[in-house]
Design a protein around this motif. Structure first.
Motif, mmCIF file in Angstrom:
data_model
loop_
_atom_site.group_PDB
_atom_site.id
_atom_site.type_symbol
_atom_site.label_atom_id
_atom_site.label_comp_id
_atom_site.label_asym_id
_atom_site.label_seq_id
_atom_site.Cartn_x
_atom_site.Cartn_y
_atom_site.Cartn_z
ATOM 1 N N PRO A 158 19.561 2.979 -12.276
ATOM 2 C CA PRO A 158 19.378 2.824 -13.731
ATOM 3 C C PRO A 158 19.819 1.452 -14.237
ATOM 4 N N ARG A 159 19.226 0.406 -13.661
ATOM 5 C CA ARG A 159 19.546 -0.968 -14.063
ATOM 6 C C ARG A 159 18.337 -1.845 -13.740
ATOM 7 N N PRO A 160 18.245 -3.026 -14.341
ATOM 8 C CA PRO A 160 17.128 -3.925 -14.012
ATOM 9 C C PRO A 160 17.188 -4.337 -12.541
ATOM 10 N N LEU A 161 16.028 -4.413 -11.890
ATOM 11 C CA LEU A 161 15.939 -4.787 -10.481
ATOM 12 C C LEU A 161 14.984 -5.959 -10.328
ATOM 13 N N ASP A 162 15.384 -6.971 -9.540
ATOM 14 C CA ASP A 162 14.446 -8.041 -9.224
ATOM 15 C C ASP A 162 13.529 -7.584 -8.088
ATOM 16 N N THR A 163 12.574 -8.425 -7.729
ATOM 17 C CA THR A 163 11.575 -8.021 -6.726
ATOM 18 C C THR A 163 12.233 -7.682 -5.396
ATOM 19 N N HIS A 164 13.190 -8.483 -4.968
ATOM 20 C CA HIS A 164 13.893 -8.223 -3.715
ATOM 21 C C HIS A 164 14.594 -6.867 -3.768
ATOM 22 N N GLN A 165 15.229 -6.556 -4.896
ATOM 23 C CA GLN A 165 15.932 -5.294 -5.034
ATOM 24 C C GLN A 165 14.972 -4.113 -5.117
ATOM 25 N N ALA A 213 0.826 -1.204 0.000
ATOM 26 C CA ALA A 213 0.000 0.000 0.000
ATOM 27 C C ALA A 213 0.862 1.257 0.000
ATOM 28 N N GLN A 214 1.938 1.234 0.771
ATOM 29 C CA GLN A 214 2.859 2.373 0.800
ATOM 30 C C GLN A 214 3.522 2.575 -0.562
ATOM 31 N N PHE A 215 3.980 1.482 -1.167
ATOM 32 C CA PHE A 215 4.650 1.589 -2.464
ATOM 33 C C PHE A 215 3.674 2.075 -3.539
ATOM 34 N N ARG A 216 2.442 1.572 -3.487
ATOM 35 C CA ARG A 216 1.413 1.994 -4.444
ATOM 36 C C ARG A 216 1.169 3.502 -4.298
ATOM 37 N N ARG A 217 1.054 3.951 -3.045
ATOM 38 C CA ARG A 217 0.813 5.383 -2.773
ATOM 39 C C ARG A 217 1.993 6.232 -3.242
ATOM 40 N N ASN A 218 3.180 5.619 -3.319
ATOM 41 C CA ASN A 218 4.361 6.347 -3.775
ATOM 42 C C ASN A 218 4.696 6.062 -5.239
ATOM 43 N N GLY A 219 3.707 5.554 -5.977
ATOM 44 C CA GLY A 219 3.816 5.521 -7.424
ATOM 45 C C GLY A 219 4.434 4.293 -8.034
ATOM 46 N N LEU A 220 4.588 3.193 -7.282
ATOM 47 C CA LEU A 220 5.130 1.974 -7.878
ATOM 48 C C LEU A 220 4.072 1.334 -8.766
ATOM 49 N N ASP A 221 4.472 0.857 -9.936
ATOM 50 C CA ASP A 221 3.524 0.290 -10.890
ATOM 51 C C ASP A 221 2.883 -0.980 -10.340
ATOM 52 N N GLU A 222 1.715 -1.299 -10.857
ATOM 53 C CA GLU A 222 0.908 -2.397 -10.321
ATOM 54 C C GLU A 222 1.559 -3.760 -10.530
ATOM 55 N N THR A 223 2.268 -3.946 -11.618
ATOM 56 C CA THR A 223 2.930 -5.237 -11.851
ATOM 57 C C THR A 223 3.926 -5.539 -10.740
ATOM 58 N N ARG A 224 4.722 -4.559 -10.390
ATOM 59 C CA ARG A 224 5.702 -4.751 -9.323
ATOM 60 C C ARG A 224 5.018 -4.884 -7.966
ATOM 61 N N CYS A 225 3.940 -4.164 -7.761
ATOM 62 C CA CYS A 225 3.208 -4.302 -6.494
ATOM 63 C C CYS A 225 2.670 -5.711 -6.337
ATOM 64 N N GLN A 226 2.122 -6.276 -7.398
ATOM 65 C CA GLN A 226 1.563 -7.622 -7.326
ATOM 66 C C GLN A 226 2.644 -8.668 -7.044
ATOM 67 N N ALA A 227 3.861 -8.417 -7.485
ATOM 68 C CA ALA A 227 4.954 -9.347 -7.197
ATOM 69 C C ALA A 227 5.195 -9.450 -5.696
ATOM 70 N N PHE A 228 5.017 -8.353 -4.969
ATOM 71 C CA PHE A 228 5.168 -8.395 -3.516
ATOM 72 C C PHE A 228 3.988 -9.104 -2.861
ATOM 73 N N VAL A 229 2.796 -8.903 -3.389
ATOM 74 C CA VAL A 229 1.608 -9.556 -2.829
ATOM 75 C C VAL A 229 1.761 -11.073 -2.884
ATOM 76 N N SER A 230 2.252 -11.591 -4.015
ATOM 77 C CA SER A 230 2.372 -13.040 -4.179
ATOM 78 C C SER A 230 3.561 -13.608 -3.415
ATOM 79 N N ARG A 231 4.509 -12.761 -3.020
ATOM 80 C CA ARG A 231 5.704 -13.254 -2.339
ATOM 81 C C ARG A 231 5.435 -13.632 -0.890
ATOM 82 N N GLY A 232 4.516 -12.938 -0.221
ATOM 83 C CA GLY A 232 4.217 -13.231 1.177
ATOM 84 C C GLY A 232 5.299 -12.733 2.118
#
Length: 340
Positions: A296-303, A131-150
């Motif tokens: 300025p580089r690709p980031l995985d979900t953890h990063q 919710a914090q990341f969403r409020r700070n403009g993180l895209d939904e695809t990346r947000c969903q990756a955190f939801v599924s990670r638990g």
């Protein structure tokens, strides 16, 4: 000539082995399952026994390495000191305590933070983080990756101590007949404990002072307007009082000397990061929009988790300094714009 950090130990400890880096101070290197692929742990001779500083992340290779080390010790473990609650430091503390009968020592802030994140309490769980990341403009695809990670924290920390010996900043721990001062640091975690022994000329810096990378400084959903970067910078300036020749034992990277230079480098690094963000905020921008400015580089979900926390921390720091102001759009997203 430009001054440089000095690295007196070019050889790394092999898995399950130790290297003595100062009299009675032994270096262990354990594997991590991340891009940052290792953590340094420490053994301190303590009379007829040995004290452990930090414990590693719960994976098979770490348990196997500890089995090898404990099997060769031939002496008891007197105490287990944890610098802070992050899973690569606290991960196997309870497991080691059960194996050795030694008590875990850590600060109150870190003990409570570990239990808070492990139990996914409000402000410190995946739902509130997303919710914090969403409020700070993180895209939904990346947000969903955190939801599924638990709850990723529990993967590295199978269990937590129910009791502990509390460390306070300024405490003098007598280990092996020598005093180790507890130096409390803030910003990376709630109440991080570094250990300094003047007699040995050694600072176990934990994550507060790393030689090649900058320590992650993040904002938690529980305190969205916090300024952890300001507290981190104030904390590392405190290390400048220590002798320049001190041997710094970091949690990641190799032991090094020239402590004052490293403090200056880190301050300059964060000043540069803030300057980049300030220049990018001529128009209102969110932390999510500015991720590529800082990273300025690709980031995985953890990063991405660390990157978002760090982007918000730098923007909050600029706001606390009065250099940007926060605005919330009709879309509910928080953005920052340069102050007039």
């Amino acid at each position: 000539m430009t001054p440089e950090l000095e690295y007196p130990f070019p050889t790394l400890p092999a898995p399950g082995e130790t290297i003595e880096v100062a009299p009675g101070v032994h270096w262990i290197r354990m594997t991590l399952p991340f891009a940052l692929n290792h953590i340094n742990l420490w053994l301190l001779d303590d009379g007829e026994g040995v004290a452990i500083v930090d414990t590693g992340y719960d994976i098979d290779s770490t348990r196997e390495a500890w089995d090898a080390i404990l099997g060769r010790l031939g002496r008891p473990v007197t105490r287990i000191i944890v610098t802070h609650y992050h899973p690569d430091h606290l991960g196997l503390a309870q497991w080691l305590a059960e194996r050795t009968g030694a008590q875990v020592s850590m600060s109150l802030g870190e003990f409570l933070a570990g239990h808070t994140v492990w139990n996914a309490l409000p402000g410190y769980n995946e739902t509130d983080m997303v919710a914090q990341f969403r409020r700070n403009g993180l895209d939904e695809t990346r947000c969903q990756a955190f939801v599924s990670r638990g709850n990723a924290y529990r993967r590295g920390v199978p269990s937590l101590p129910a009791s502990y010996r509390r460390l306070y900043g300024g405490d003098k721990l007598v280990i092996g007949g020598r005093e180790w001062e507890v130096i409390t640091g803030y910003g990376h975690s709630p109440e991080h404990s570094s250990l300094y022994c003047a007699e040995a000329g050694v600072l176990i810096s934990g994550d507060m002072l790393l030689p090649r990378i900058s320590t992650n400084v993040s904002v938690f959903a529980a305190a969205p307007d916090d300024d952890p970067l300001g507290r981190f910078l104030a904390s590392i300036r405190g290390f400048e009082r220590l002798p320049e020749a001190s041997l710094v034992l970091p949690s990641h990277g190799n032991p090094f000397r020239n402590i004052g230079l490293r403090v200056v480098q880190l301050i300059e690094h964060h000043d540069a990061r803030c300057a980049e963000l300030l220049a990018a905020c001529a128009e209102p921008r969110s932390a999510g929009e500015l991720l590529s400015t800082l990273f300025p580089r690709p980031l995985d979900t953890h990063q991405v988790m660390f990157a978002m926390g760090e982007a918000i921390a730098h923007l909050n720091h600029l706001e606390h300094k009065g250099e940007v102001r926060k605005v919330e759009g009709i879309d509910g997203i928080v953005r920052f714009v340069k102050s007039n």
